[in-house]
Design an enzyme around this catalytic site. Sequence first.
Site, PDB file in Angstrom:
ATOM      1  N   LYS A 200      19.691  98.138  30.178  1.00  0.00           N
ATOM      2  CA  LYS A 200      18.649  97.231  30.685  1.00  0.00           C
ATOM      3  C   LYS A 200      17.336  97.825  30.424  1.00  0.00           C
ATOM      4  O   LYS A 200      17.125  98.911  29.989  1.00  0.00           O
ATOM      5  CB  LYS A 200      18.790  96.981  32.053  1.00  0.00           C
ATOM      6  CG  LYS A 200      20.318  96.143  32.337  1.00  0.00           C
ATOM      7  CD  LYS A 200      20.195  94.893  31.790  1.00  0.00           C
ATOM      8  CE  LYS A 200      21.658  94.029  31.719  1.00  0.00           C
ATOM      9  NZ  LYS A 200      22.442  94.119  32.657  1.00  0.00           N
TER      10      LYS A 200
HETATM   11  C1  LIG Z   1      24.073  93.414  33.269  1.00  0.00           C
HETATM   12  C2  LIG Z   1      23.909  92.036  33.921  1.00  0.00           C
HETATM   13  C3  LIG Z   1      24.612  92.019  35.442  1.00  0.00           C
HETATM   14  C4  LIG Z   1      25.185  93.123  36.106  1.00  0.00           C
HETATM   15  O1  LIG Z   1      24.413  94.168  36.321  1.00  0.00           O
HETATM   16  P1  LIG Z   1      25.029  95.490  36.803  1.00  0.00           P
HETATM   17  O2  LIG Z   1      23.990  96.533  37.084  1.00  0.00           O
HETATM   18  O3  LIG Z   1      25.914  96.318  35.535  1.00  0.00           O
HETATM   19  O4  LIG Z   1      25.993  94.932  37.820  1.00  0.00           O
HETATM   20  C5  LIG Z   1      24.309  90.680  35.807  1.00  0.00           C
HETATM   21  N1  LIG Z   1      23.910  89.683  35.293  1.00  0.00           N
HETATM   22  C6  LIG Z   1      23.467  89.656  33.988  1.00  0.00           C
HETATM   23  C7  LIG Z   1      22.712  88.468  33.505  1.00  0.00           C
HETATM   24  C8  LIG Z   1      23.579  90.999  33.512  1.00  0.00           C
HETATM   25  O5  LIG Z   1      23.304  91.038  32.017  1.00  0.00           O
END
Ligand SMILES: *Cc1c(COP(=O)(O)O)cnc(C)c1O
Length: 405
Positions: A200
């Site tokens: 991210k």
């Molecule tokens: C990465 C992601 C999540 C989950 O995030 P985590 O921190 O890994 O739990 C939820 N929604 C979307 C759209 C994502 O890309």
Amino acid sequence: MKPHPAGAPRAASSDPVRKQFLVFGSPALGEAEIQEVVDTLRSGWIGTGPRVARFEEMFRGYIGSPHALALNSCTAALHLSMIAAGIGPGDEVITTPHTFAATANSIVHTGATPVFVDVDQATQNIDPSLIERAVTPRTRAILPVHFAGRPCEMDPIMSVARRHGLRVIEDAAHAIESVYRGRHIGTIGDAACFSFYVTKNIVTGEGGMVTTSDDTWAEKIQTYGLHGLSKGAWKRYSDSGFVHYQVLYPGFKYNMTDMQAALGIRQMERIDAYAARRREIWSRYDKAFSDLPAAVPSPMREDTEPATVHARHLYTLLLDVERLNIDRDAVVEELKGEGIGTGIHFISLHLHPYYRERFGFSPDDFPQARHISERTVSLPLSARLSDQDVDDVITAVRKVLLRHS
Ligand SMILES: *Cc1c(COP(=O)(O)O)cnc(C)c1O
């Protein structure tokens, strides 16, 4: 991954663009992060403590939200927001199928039913014009996803919510830097959930955050995130005196640790520099791919609507498979052969076995999401990429797509 169609060329390139594989979504981490983690270890306090508090304060300030609560993932953030909204068995939550599993799983975990609404082809976000007809007497909330960092059309979404008395919980996993018409994502709906997963925009290894302006929600999310123990329970290990805790709810173990927050604190300091770098890479890709049998992401109206900001988390090409003699999975495989890692965001949830079988979906139920599922490929867009890395991605994508058009 599907097997190659019969007769398709093998991936391995005799003369790959890169010898050293370029990993998709590798985070930018520097000496500052390393030092902060070392300092955390030396401090003797590695659990939830002062660094988590500092990270929350920085995030609150950045978003401009009264509350920011750090958790161990965005998935946890989504789950606890559902709980704070009082969502449970028999309820329905409207969301998009063009998302990661966690979005809809968080609805299922409460016993409620996810109700998918198809996306708009250009923005790849939930189509606001289709939301209202999905509302039933059981609908309790809307869960929009700001796909790739492009803010959803929050004005029409909020007005449908207001008309029907619905809560709005945003999946802002891609959207830390996003702004919608002058309002930062994280300040519009009842709650917004952010991710600091390794791919991210900023990373803590694993981690997430909820922002909300509702004091009751904030209290509930914090309490439910740590076993349902009465507030300040972690302080019982500090020197501030012995405090009995009380179990207020059957909560979860979703707290962030100072080890994670150590990364977050240092990442927050470079959030704007990272975003600027991704913006540069993005416009280089746009220019380099304009003549290929693939659509680049639709332009944002940031020129005419400067108060709206796309966080540019994912650069997704939409392959024109009708003009290529191989399918998307083969393109992914060939790019891998050229030394370029890619991602697929996403295969629509209604095409996955659990959702397909549990809710009886057929592939054409969400034609836009299906169309994207079969054509999308995400290229590396990390702030860590060097100019040479970006050149290599461009060379490889052009080589593969031109070879097969
Ligand atoms: C990465 C992601 C999540 C989950 O995030 P985590 O921190 O890994 O739990 C939820 N929604 C979307 C759209 C994502 O890309």
